[in-house]
Scaffold this motif. Sequence first.
Motif, PDB file in Angstrom:
ATOM      1  N   HIS A 231       1.296  -5.029  -8.189  1.00 21.78           N
ATOM      2  CA  HIS A 231       0.719  -5.513  -6.928  1.00 21.78           C
ATOM      3  C   HIS A 231       0.781  -4.439  -5.843  1.00 21.78           C
ATOM      4  O   HIS A 231       1.281  -4.661  -4.736  1.00 21.78           O
ATOM      5  N   VAL A 232       0.274  -3.267  -6.222  1.00 23.99           N
ATOM      6  CA  VAL A 232       0.312  -2.114  -5.315  1.00 23.99           C
ATOM      7  C   VAL A 232      -1.051  -1.441  -5.268  1.00 23.99           C
ATOM      8  O   VAL A 232      -1.683  -1.213  -6.300  1.00 23.99           O
ATOM      9  N   ILE A 233      -1.491  -1.144  -4.052  1.00 24.49           N
ATOM     10  CA  ILE A 233      -2.668  -0.288  -3.866  1.00 24.49           C
ATOM     11  C   ILE A 233      -2.143   1.115  -3.632  1.00 24.49           C
ATOM     12  O   ILE A 233      -1.381   1.348  -2.693  1.00 24.49           O
ATOM     13  N   ARG A 234      -2.532   2.043  -4.487  1.00 24.40           N
ATOM     14  CA  ARG A 234      -2.085   3.427  -4.339  1.00 24.40           C
ATOM     15  C   ARG A 234      -3.252   4.274  -3.831  1.00 24.40           C
ATOM     16  O   ARG A 234      -4.310   4.313  -4.457  1.00 24.40           O
ATOM     17  N   LEU A 235      -3.013   4.921  -2.710  1.00 14.24           N
ATOM     18  CA  LEU A 235      -4.047   5.736  -2.077  1.00 14.24           C
ATOM     19  C   LEU A 235      -3.662   7.207  -2.126  1.00 14.24           C
ATOM     20  O   LEU A 235      -2.507   7.562  -1.878  1.00 14.24           O
ATOM     21  N   SER A 236      -4.616   8.038  -2.451  1.00 23.07           N
ATOM     22  CA  SER A 236      -4.368   9.477  -2.551  1.00 23.07           C
ATOM     23  C   SER A 236      -4.031  10.060  -1.181  1.00 23.07           C
ATOM     24  O   SER A 236      -4.272   9.444  -0.140  1.00 23.07           O
ATOM     25  N   GLU A 237      -3.496  11.259  -1.211  1.00 27.40           N
ATOM     26  CA  GLU A 237      -3.050  11.907   0.027  1.00 27.40           C
ATOM     27  C   GLU A 237      -4.186  12.104   1.021  1.00 27.40           C
ATOM     28  O   GLU A 237      -3.977  12.059   2.230  1.00 27.40           O
ATOM     29  N   GLY A 238      -5.405  12.303   0.503  1.00 30.56           N
ATOM     30  CA  GLY A 238      -6.551  12.496   1.385  1.00 30.56           C
ATOM     31  C   GLY A 238      -7.126  11.215   1.938  1.00 30.56           C
ATOM     32  O   GLY A 238      -8.076  11.248   2.724  1.00 30.56           O
ATOM     33  N   VAL A 239      -6.563  10.080   1.526  1.00 31.96           N
ATOM     34  CA  VAL A 239      -7.059   8.779   1.975  1.00 31.96           C
ATOM     35  C   VAL A 239      -6.005   8.018   2.768  1.00 31.96           C
ATOM     36  O   VAL A 239      -6.300   7.430   3.808  1.00 31.96           O
ATOM     37  N   TYR A 240      -4.767   8.047   2.304  1.00 33.22           N
ATOM     38  CA  TYR A 240      -3.710   7.224   2.891  1.00 33.22           C
ATOM     39  C   TYR A 240      -3.559   7.439   4.403  1.00 33.22           C
ATOM     40  O   TYR A 240      -3.598   6.474   5.186  1.00 33.22           O
TER      41      TYR A 240
ATOM     42  N   VAL B  14       0.863  -1.185   0.000  1.00 35.61           N
ATOM     43  CA  VAL B  14       0.000   0.000   0.000  1.00 35.61           C
ATOM     44  C   VAL B  14       0.895   1.229   0.000  1.00 35.61           C
ATOM     45  O   VAL B  14       1.745   1.385   0.877  1.00 35.61           O
ATOM     46  N   GLU B  15       0.702   2.100  -0.992  1.00 33.60           N
ATOM     47  CA  GLU B  15       1.545   3.275  -1.133  1.00 33.60           C
ATOM     48  C   GLU B  15       0.713   4.544  -1.249  1.00 33.60           C
ATOM     49  O   GLU B  15      -0.465   4.492  -1.608  1.00 33.60           O
ATOM     50  N   ARG B  16       1.357   5.653  -0.967  1.00 34.94           N
ATOM     51  CA  ARG B  16       0.717   6.962  -1.130  1.00 34.94           C
ATOM     52  C   ARG B  16       0.956   7.463  -2.547  1.00 34.94           C
ATOM     53  O   ARG B  16       2.025   7.258  -3.118  1.00 34.94           O
ATOM     54  N   VAL B  17      -0.053   8.117  -3.139  1.00 36.74           N
ATOM     55  CA  VAL B  17       0.073   8.709  -4.463  1.00 36.74           C
ATOM     56  C   VAL B  17      -0.503  10.120  -4.417  1.00 36.74           C
ATOM     57  O   VAL B  17      -1.411  10.403  -3.626  1.00 36.74           O
ATOM     58  N   GLY B  18       0.027  11.002  -5.222  1.00 36.84           N
ATOM     59  CA  GLY B  18      -0.440  12.377  -5.219  1.00 36.84           C
ATOM     60  C   GLY B  18      -1.806  12.516  -5.868  1.00 36.84           C
ATOM     61  O   GLY B  18      -2.310  11.613  -6.532  1.00 36.84           O
ATOM     62  N   GLY B  19      -2.412  13.678  -5.657  1.00 42.27           N
ATOM     63  CA  GLY B  19      -3.696  13.964  -6.285  1.00 42.27           C
ATOM     64  C   GLY B  19      -4.875  13.742  -5.359  1.00 42.27           C
ATOM     65  O   GLY B  19      -4.724  13.306  -4.215  1.00 42.27           O
TER      66      GLY B  19
END
Length: 234
Positions: A83-92, A67-72
């Motif tokens: 095999h990565v879940i990318r979560l936005s800054e407002g969710v992570y 699980v990683e952080r992603v911008g936007g």
Amino acid sequence: MPGLYMWAFDPTYLIFVIPALVISIIAQAGVHSAYRKYSSVRNRRGMTGAEAAQRVLQFYGVSGVSVERVGGNLTDHFDPRRHVIRLSEGVYDSATIAAVGIAAHEAGHAAQYAKGYVPIKIRNALYPIANIGSTLSFYIVLIGILFSYGFLVNIGIILFSCAVLFQIITLPVEFNASSNAVRAIDEAGLLTEEELTGSKKVLRAAAMTYVAAVVASLLSLLRLLAIARRNNRG
């Protein structure tokens, strides 16, 4: 060129395109409204989106997914290739009702891949041609009309039909991911019953954007068919 004139002043634009835009705008407004409301409500357990995603993965016995952080904003997604879940800054890092629901939904997609969920396999198989169809079909149809190449018009319509089919198959994929999310949240006790209700509203609003996309694509397909039919008559 009469074909270009017909395209530029096409009355089907009013019949099909504008309604599609209105439907899409309403759906987007709905998801942003639900997200704003429940992203300001902190869940009682203080569980962040990243933690919720990990809990859902554990619930379904999915391993090897990070699980990683992603911008936007609302850029959350599952990348099956890496095999990565990318979560936005407002969710992570957020411990809100909305964050848990969104993160759990993306983990629900990871569970689909782990289980070999059939609709997602079909969608992946269609993706290459659907991507071409959504990008180039209108240009192919336009060229076919301008130069009176009927076969190009037909090819463009077939390609766009594949893009529409892709979006139709996406519906059960998205609804099932949300169902996976709700089940895990409920049975693992990630949210209270009241909080789960709010999370469901966020997921339903997000699902409606996919429904709106299907309706918009179907209207666009009808427009292409109407243009092609009128061109054949001309």
